[in-house]
Design a protein around this motif. Structure first.
Motif, PDB file in Angstrom:
ATOM      1  N   ARG A   1       0.945  -1.200   0.164  1.00 21.27           N
ATOM      2  CA  ARG A   1       0.000  -0.200  -0.084  1.00 21.27           C
ATOM      3  C   ARG A   1       0.832   1.149  -0.052  1.00 21.27           C
ATOM      4  NH1 ARG A   1      -5.169  -1.452   0.528  1.00 21.27           N
ATOM      5  NH2 ARG A   1      -5.502  -3.589   1.231  1.00 21.27           N
ATOM      6  N   LYS A   2       0.786   1.837  -1.050  1.00 18.20           N
ATOM      7  CA  LYS A   2       1.846   2.985  -1.358  1.00 18.20           C
ATOM      8  C   LYS A   2       1.335   4.250  -0.616  1.00 18.20           C
ATOM      9  CE  LYS A   2       3.885   1.183  -5.567  1.00 18.20           C
ATOM     10  NZ  LYS A   2       4.160   1.379  -6.979  1.00 18.20           N
ATOM     11  N   HIS A   3       0.035   4.568  -1.013  1.00 16.80           N
ATOM     12  CA  HIS A   3      -0.356   5.917  -0.644  1.00 16.80           C
ATOM     13  C   HIS A   3      -1.038   5.694   0.947  1.00 16.80           C
ATOM     14  CE1 HIS A   3       0.797   7.883  -4.210  1.00 16.80           C
ATOM     15  NE2 HIS A   3       0.128   7.061  -4.909  1.00 16.80           N
ATOM     16  N   LYS A   4      -0.951   6.661   1.625  1.00 11.59           N
ATOM     17  CA  LYS A   4      -1.725   6.614   2.957  1.00 11.59           C
ATOM     18  C   LYS A   4      -2.477   7.924   2.829  1.00 11.59           C
ATOM     19  CE  LYS A   4       1.257   6.309   6.346  1.00 11.59           C
ATOM     20  NZ  LYS A   4       2.137   6.437   7.309  1.00 11.59           N
ATOM     21  N   LEU A   5      -3.880   7.486   3.086  1.00 15.26           N
ATOM     22  CA  LEU A   5      -5.077   8.474   3.206  1.00 15.26           C
ATOM     23  C   LEU A   5      -5.707   8.491   4.695  1.00 15.26           C
ATOM     24  CD1 LEU A   5      -6.978   7.899  -0.077  1.00 15.26           C
ATOM     25  CD2 LEU A   5      -5.423   9.621   0.376  1.00 15.26           C
ATOM     26  N   PHE A   6      -5.858   9.484   5.243  1.00 15.25           N
ATOM     27  CA  PHE A   6      -6.602   9.697   6.223  1.00 15.25           C
ATOM     28  C   PHE A   6      -8.000  10.301   5.879  1.00 15.25           C
ATOM     29  CE2 PHE A   6      -3.579  10.046  10.505  1.00 15.25           C
ATOM     30  CZ  PHE A   6      -3.138   8.865  10.032  1.00 15.25           C
ATOM     31  N   PHE A   7      -9.019   9.696   6.570  1.00 10.15           N
ATOM     32  CA  PHE A   7     -10.422  10.244   6.569  1.00 10.15           C
ATOM     33  C   PHE A   7     -10.845  10.817   7.698  1.00 10.15           C
ATOM     34  CE2 PHE A   7     -10.096   7.550   2.759  1.00 10.15           C
ATOM     35  CZ  PHE A   7     -10.523   8.369   1.820  1.00 10.15           C
TER      36      PHE A   7
END
Length: 368
Positions: free
Chosen positions: A3-9
């Motif tokens: 998992r390359k990209h790290k997203l916060f919601f």
């Protein structure tokens, strides 16, 4: 999977509600696309909707409601400190926040740490940023204008923001409609022993259930009941109203239902009685399952969804008379009801999860 990209919601809580459903589905979409996804809740709350097993949920502060100034000052300091520590440690590629409080806290934190962020409002600004005091309206406009985008679900909401002098020069708006929720297969077994009209939503004055109950009282049909699914602060007031109108046997507050698809498919019709909206998920859900719908033409959303007389009926907001007339008309005209039901299901194409979340994906990837 790497998992390359790290997203916060981020959102206030993940309790039941339209914004909570959308952000949960959005998190699931990006997780299944190979992103590392974290859900940040400003307050403690158990998620009401399904989240993929690999999604981390972080609650920042225990949800204790107090109005004292010193407590609010302490709460704000703790929230900002925890967000700074969390985001500085995790360094997400992008943060997406929903609703005013989460937007402000995340926006302030991301500005300090130079992290790309998007904010999203889900209901009319007249009930969110436009109600803030002068300083907070100014602060909101600064935080929102520095975001990569202000995502709103309906075009009308942009004009709502620009009623506020602080937002008149803000131009980074993006309109992405709410998607159709995916439900399991509907059950053939009856969920209720009598014919019923359905309404769904948080038990809040905004949703206009008090108006709907009064309109229901005047209906010419006595062989149909009214079921309202949802929970909220107005439950006690609505129960008192039902008792006063001698409707206890015919109007039922049935709480949250996990099998809403069964109620939508078995209902005689669906009614949205809201005083205001942003882009009502429950209306989209009902239409996607072929339920004939009546909705108030409130700000904002219903007029973006319903083409009057074709896939539903739009009625003047805050009017018991017009609401009652539209419900009576739908119940007494089977040809109209079938036409609206069939046309309503076209929303499965225009508002598909794939189309809607592809727009979110394009927007986020443009800013990572």
């Amino acid at each position: 999977m790497v998992r390359k990209h790290k997203l916060f919601f981020a959102i206030n809580t993940l309790n039941g509600g339209g914004a909570e459903r959308v952000i949960s589905n959005l998190g699931n979409y990006f997780y299944n696309k190979g992103f590392r996804v974290t859900m940040v809740c400003l307050n403690e709350a158990k998620p009401a909707y399904y989240l993929e097993q690999g999604i981390e949920v972080i609650s920042l502060v225990r949800n204790v409601r107090r109005e004292q100034f010193l407590f609010r000052l302490w709460y704000g300091g703790v929230t900002l400190f925890k967000l700074l520590r969390l985001l500085n440690k995790e360094k997400p590629d992008c943060v997406v926040s929903f609703m005013t409080s989460a937007n402000l806290w995340m926006g302030l934190t991301c500005n300090i740490l130079n992290i790309p962020y998007l904010v999203s409002e889900r209901i009319t600004p007249d009930y969110t940023v436009n109600q803030l005091n002068h300083f907070l309206r100014w602060l909101s406009a600064k935080v929102y204008s520095r975001s990569k985008a202000i995502v709103v679900p309906s075009k009308g909401m942009i004009d709502g923001f620009r009623k506020n002098k602080s937002f008149r020069g803000v131009s980074n708006f993006e309109v992405i409609n709410n998607p159709v929720s995916k439900f399991g297969s509907a059950c053939v077994n009856s969920v209720y022993p009598r014919k019923f009209i359905l309404s769904v939503g948080r038990l809040d004055r905004q949703k206009g259930f008090d108006l709907l109950i009064k309109a229901f009282k005047t209906l010419q049909f006595q062989d149909v009941d009214l079921l309202i699914s949802g929970e909220g602060a107005e439950r006690e007031n609505l129960e008192s109203q039902i008792e006063d109108l001698k409707l206890k046997d015919r109007v039922k507050l049935i709480g949250h239902q996990k099998n809403l698809q069964d109620y939508y498919t078995q209902a005689e019709m669906f009614v949205l009685s809201s005083r205001n909206e942003g882009y009502p998920n429950v209306l989209v859900e009902a239409m996607s399952l072929g339920c004939a719908c009546v909705a108030t033409d409130c700000e904002f959303g219903p007029a973006d969804i319903i083409e009057n007389e074709k896939n539903g009926l739009l009625v003047k907001a805050n009017s018991i008379k017009y609401l009652s007339e539209a419900i009576n008309r739908t119940m007494s005209d089977p040809v109209l009801k079938i036409k609206m039901s069939e046309n309503a299901q076209l929303i499965n194409q225009t508002n598909s999860l794939e189309n809607t979340f592809a727009k979110w994906e394009k927007l986020i990837l443009n800013h990572i």
